[in-house]
Design a protein around this motif. Structure first.
Motif, PDB file in Angstrom:
ATOM      1  N   LYS A  63      39.249  77.052  60.839  1.00  0.00           N
ATOM      2  CA  LYS A  63      38.294  77.060  59.729  1.00  0.00           C
ATOM      3  C   LYS A  63      38.990  76.684  58.421  1.00  0.00           C
ATOM      4  O   LYS A  63      38.381  76.078  57.541  1.00  0.00           O
ATOM      5  N   LYS A  64      40.264  77.036  58.305  1.00  0.00           N
ATOM      6  CA  LYS A  64      41.038  76.751  57.097  1.00  0.00           C
ATOM      7  C   LYS A  64      41.418  75.267  57.029  1.00  0.00           C
ATOM      8  O   LYS A  64      41.255  74.628  56.003  1.00  0.00           O
ATOM      9  N   VAL A  65      41.939  74.754  58.139  1.00  0.00           N
ATOM     10  CA  VAL A  65      42.479  73.388  58.078  1.00  0.00           C
ATOM     11  C   VAL A  65      41.438  72.296  58.323  1.00  0.00           C
ATOM     12  O   VAL A  65      41.612  71.171  57.870  1.00  0.00           O
ATOM     13  N   SER A  66      40.395  72.630  59.077  1.00  0.00           N
ATOM     14  CA  SER A  66      39.408  71.572  59.333  1.00  0.00           C
ATOM     15  C   SER A  66      38.698  71.266  58.027  1.00  0.00           C
ATOM     16  O   SER A  66      38.441  72.151  57.222  1.00  0.00           O
ATOM     17  N   PHE A  67      38.393  70.030  57.820  1.00  0.00           N
ATOM     18  CA  PHE A  67      37.736  69.603  56.591  1.00  0.00           C
ATOM     19  C   PHE A  67      36.472  70.433  56.398  1.00  0.00           C
ATOM     20  O   PHE A  67      35.617  70.473  57.271  1.00  0.00           O
ATOM     21  N   ASN A  68      36.401  71.099  55.307  1.00  0.00           N
ATOM     22  CA  ASN A  68      35.283  72.009  55.084  1.00  0.00           C
ATOM     23  C   ASN A  68      34.025  71.241  54.700  1.00  0.00           C
ATOM     24  O   ASN A  68      33.761  70.938  53.553  1.00  0.00           O
ATOM     25  N   ARG A  69      33.249  70.968  55.727  1.00  0.00           N
ATOM     26  CA  ARG A  69      32.076  70.118  55.561  1.00  0.00           C
ATOM     27  C   ARG A  69      30.966  70.775  54.741  1.00  0.00           C
ATOM     28  O   ARG A  69      30.137  70.104  54.157  1.00  0.00           O
ATOM     29  N   GLN A  70      30.992  72.105  54.729  1.00  0.00           N
ATOM     30  CA  GLN A  70      29.920  72.797  53.998  1.00  0.00           C
ATOM     31  C   GLN A  70      29.929  72.456  52.507  1.00  0.00           C
ATOM     32  O   GLN A  70      28.900  72.542  51.855  1.00  0.00           O
ATOM     33  N   VAL A  71      31.112  72.066  52.018  1.00  0.00           N
ATOM     34  CA  VAL A  71      31.235  71.678  50.605  1.00  0.00           C
ATOM     35  C   VAL A  71      30.262  70.537  50.289  1.00  0.00           C
ATOM     36  O   VAL A  71      29.687  70.500  49.200  1.00  0.00           O
ATOM     37  N   ILE A  72      30.070  69.647  51.246  1.00  0.00           N
ATOM     38  CA  ILE A  72      29.124  68.531  51.046  1.00  0.00           C
ATOM     39  C   ILE A  72      27.737  69.075  50.719  1.00  0.00           C
ATOM     40  O   ILE A  72      27.055  68.578  49.840  1.00  0.00           O
ATOM     41  N   LEU A  73      27.345  70.123  51.447  1.00  0.00           N
ATOM     42  CA  LEU A  73      26.025  70.714  51.220  1.00  0.00           C
ATOM     43  C   LEU A  73      25.979  71.427  49.864  1.00  0.00           C
ATOM     44  O   LEU A  73      25.002  71.319  49.129  1.00  0.00           O
ATOM     45  N   GLU A  74      27.069  72.125  49.566  1.00  0.00           N
ATOM     46  CA  GLU A  74      27.101  72.902  48.318  1.00  0.00           C
ATOM     47  C   GLU A  74      27.071  72.001  47.088  1.00  0.00           C
ATOM     48  O   GLU A  74      26.516  72.359  46.068  1.00  0.00           O
ATOM     49  N   ARG A  75      27.688  70.825  47.209  1.00  0.00           N
ATOM     50  CA  ARG A  75      27.800  69.952  46.030  1.00  0.00           C
ATOM     51  C   ARG A  75      26.748  68.846  45.982  1.00  0.00           C
ATOM     52  O   ARG A  75      26.755  68.031  45.060  1.00  0.00           O
ATOM     53  N   ALA A  76      25.871  68.811  46.984  1.00  0.00           N
ATOM     54  CA  ALA A  76      24.914  67.698  47.060  1.00  0.00           C
ATOM     55  C   ALA A  76      23.937  67.722  45.896  1.00  0.00           C
ATOM     56  O   ALA A  76      23.451  68.787  45.507  1.00  0.00           O
ATOM     57  N   SER A  77      23.672  66.547  45.352  1.00  0.00           N
ATOM     58  CA  SER A  77      22.710  66.495  44.240  1.00  0.00           C
ATOM     59  C   SER A  77      21.289  66.305  44.787  1.00  0.00           C
ATOM     60  O   SER A  77      20.314  66.611  44.123  1.00  0.00           O
ATOM     61  N   SER A  78      21.194  65.800  46.012  1.00  0.00           N
ATOM     62  CA  SER A  78      19.875  65.660  46.644  1.00  0.00           C
ATOM     63  C   SER A  78      19.927  66.248  48.051  1.00  0.00           C
ATOM     64  O   SER A  78      20.945  66.138  48.746  1.00  0.00           O
ATOM     65  N   VAL A  79      18.859  66.901  48.450  1.00  0.00           N
ATOM     66  CA  VAL A  79      18.802  67.542  49.771  1.00  0.00           C
ATOM     67  C   VAL A  79      19.049  66.518  50.871  1.00  0.00           C
ATOM     68  O   VAL A  79      19.925  66.698  51.730  1.00  0.00           O
ATOM     69  N   ARG A  80      18.294  65.438  50.836  1.00  0.00           N
ATOM     70  CA  ARG A  80      18.344  64.469  51.930  1.00  0.00           C
ATOM     71  C   ARG A  80      19.716  63.793  52.017  1.00  0.00           C
ATOM     72  O   ARG A  80      20.253  63.616  53.107  1.00  0.00           O
ATOM     73  N   THR A  81      20.288  63.424  50.861  1.00  0.00           N
ATOM     74  CA  THR A  81      21.608  62.805  50.868  1.00  0.00           C
ATOM     75  C   THR A  81      22.656  63.796  51.374  1.00  0.00           C
ATOM     76  O   THR A  81      23.527  63.449  52.168  1.00  0.00           O
ATOM     77  N   GLY A  82      22.559  65.029  50.916  1.00  0.00           N
ATOM     78  CA  GLY A  82      23.525  66.047  51.331  1.00  0.00           C
ATOM     79  C   GLY A  82      23.515  66.250  52.842  1.00  0.00           C
ATOM     80  O   GLY A  82      24.570  66.254  53.484  1.00  0.00           O
ATOM     81  N   ILE A  83      22.322  66.398  53.398  1.00  0.00           N
ATOM     82  CA  ILE A  83      22.212  66.639  54.846  1.00  0.00           C
ATOM     83  C   ILE A  83      22.675  65.401  55.621  1.00  0.00           C
ATOM     84  O   ILE A  83      23.393  65.499  56.613  1.00  0.00           O
ATOM     85  N   GLN A  84      22.287  64.235  55.120  1.00  0.00           N
ATOM     86  CA  GLN A  84      22.708  62.976  55.762  1.00  0.00           C
ATOM     87  C   GLN A  84      24.242  62.878  55.802  1.00  0.00           C
ATOM     88  O   GLN A  84      24.829  62.618  56.844  1.00  0.00           O
ATOM     89  N   GLN A  85      24.869  63.117  54.657  1.00  0.00           N
ATOM     90  CA  GLN A  85      26.331  62.983  54.580  1.00  0.00           C
ATOM     91  C   GLN A  85      27.030  64.049  55.422  1.00  0.00           C
ATOM     92  O   GLN A  85      28.027  63.771  56.088  1.00  0.00           O
ATOM     93  N   PHE A  86      26.501  65.250  55.399  1.00  0.00           N
ATOM     94  CA  PHE A  86      27.075  66.327  56.199  1.00  0.00           C
ATOM     95  C   PHE A  86      27.086  65.936  57.677  1.00  0.00           C
ATOM     96  O   PHE A  86      28.100  66.050  58.369  1.00  0.00           O
ATOM     97  N   PHE A  87      25.943  65.442  58.157  1.00  0.00           N
ATOM     98  CA  PHE A  87      25.853  65.111  59.582  1.00  0.00           C
ATOM     99  C   PHE A  87      26.631  63.838  59.930  1.00  0.00           C
ATOM    100  O   PHE A  87      27.125  63.700  61.047  1.00  0.00           O
ATOM    101  N   GLU A  88      26.746  62.932  58.999  1.00  0.00           N
ATOM    102  CA  GLU A  88      27.565  61.739  59.263  1.00  0.00           C
ATOM    103  C   GLU A  88      29.006  62.146  59.560  1.00  0.00           C
ATOM    104  O   GLU A  88      29.609  61.678  60.516  1.00  0.00           O
ATOM    105  N   GLN A  89      29.526  63.042  58.735  1.00  0.00           N
ATOM    106  CA  GLN A  89      30.890  63.562  58.939  1.00  0.00           C
ATOM    107  C   GLN A  89      30.977  64.292  60.279  1.00  0.00           C
ATOM    108  O   GLN A  89      31.927  64.133  61.034  1.00  0.00           O
ATOM    109  N   HIS A  90      29.987  65.119  60.532  1.00  0.00           N
ATOM    110  CA  HIS A  90      29.992  65.934  61.744  1.00  0.00           C
ATOM    111  C   HIS A  90      29.945  65.053  62.999  1.00  0.00           C
ATOM    112  O   HIS A  90      30.696  65.275  63.954  1.00  0.00           O
TER     113      HIS A  90
END
Lengths: 191, 191
Positions: A63-90
């Protein structure tokens, strides 16, 4: 003064994590661990107590070393972009054949035979945190007017958490990440 | 004349299936198998060749004996009722603590370290068949007018297949099957 160890604890733990991730808890033996960690049996027990404690440390290390993807959600300026980018990484990471495959926490949930309370709690918390991150982003969108006021934020969060898990499984069965990406676009269009 | 065996092959295979299902492929040892199957090492090798062949036989046995839920989809008179009933059965079974936990095929996809071609094919086919069953039911609904003509049947089928997998994972992490049921109702309402 910190106790001196004859090995780099972080490096050893990293190797243990990769092995547990790849093989799962049950199938990973102490001799396998000693080999990849490059340490002696007594060092392992001195530092990590036992296999289960080492496994928990490996999950926490992940959990420490893996890229913390949740940050994408926390910092997203738009819901749809945030979710899209989060899942692209995932999706990219789930289909990356150079990694042991899938998310270590999802794998841990599946491969665990013994329902150990401490490990269960770690997995549950990890799932809950992600659901919460989806929930907060969706709620922000509902407040800002990006989403309709009637949007069922709780239902969407749980659905997105489910898709996070399923992508890990699907990635193991087929190599077509395009379908996973299309699915996410399809779902986002419906929010 | 059929060859006489000193053991009931079906019963032995059933026990092997339960053990593989519970522990996964890697963590299941030959001595463990011999014990639950109640047969000798030579009988095991004579009948099932090796561990991998036995595992494949166990996966096929699972598909045969487990209640064939796809029939619900094939016989459904309405898309929404069919999908609802299918997932009700699936959720009940995934959360049933008296069974090893989750779907054996989903577990197999996750716990498998070695990407054996034959086992991979079996898992892929199983996923594909389910996706196909969703697809056919949705298409029937599109034709009959129950669903809108513009319904993206392929996208919905893939999404439902994903939820089938994720429910198995979620069932291992939490004991609240109500949320899974609500999710399915939520998704069905959107089709």
């Amino acid at each position: 003064m910190a106790r001196t160890r004859e090995f780099n604890e972080d490096q050893a733990l990293h190797q243990a994590m990769l092995l547990f991730w790849k093989k799962g808890y049950e199938a990973t033996s102490i001799p396998d661990l000693l080999q990849v960690m490059g340490i002696s049996r007594s060092s392992l027990y001195d530092t990590f107590s036992d296999k289960q404690t080492l496994y928990i440390a490996a999950l926490e290390h992940y959990k420490k070393v893996s890229f913390n993807r949740q940050v994408i959600l926390e910092r997203a300026s738009s819901v749809r972009t945030g979710i899209q980018q989060f899942f692209e990484q995932h999706i990219t990471s789930a289909y990356d054949t150079s990694l042991p495959g899938g998310c270590f926490v999802t794998n841990a949930a599946t491969t665990l035979e013994s329902r150990d309370e401490k490990i269960n709690e770690l997995i549950k918390t990890s799932f809950l945190n992600l659901e919460q991150a989806f929930c907060e982003l969706l709620e922000k969108g509902r407040q800002s007017g990006e989403l309709d006021k009637t949007t069922d934020v709780k239902a969407w969060s749980y659905l997105l958490l489910n898709l996070h898990q399923s992508i890990n499984i699907m990635a193991k069965a087929d190599q077509d990440q395009q379908r996973a990406k299309e699915m996410i676009s399809f779902v986002i269009a419906g929010i």
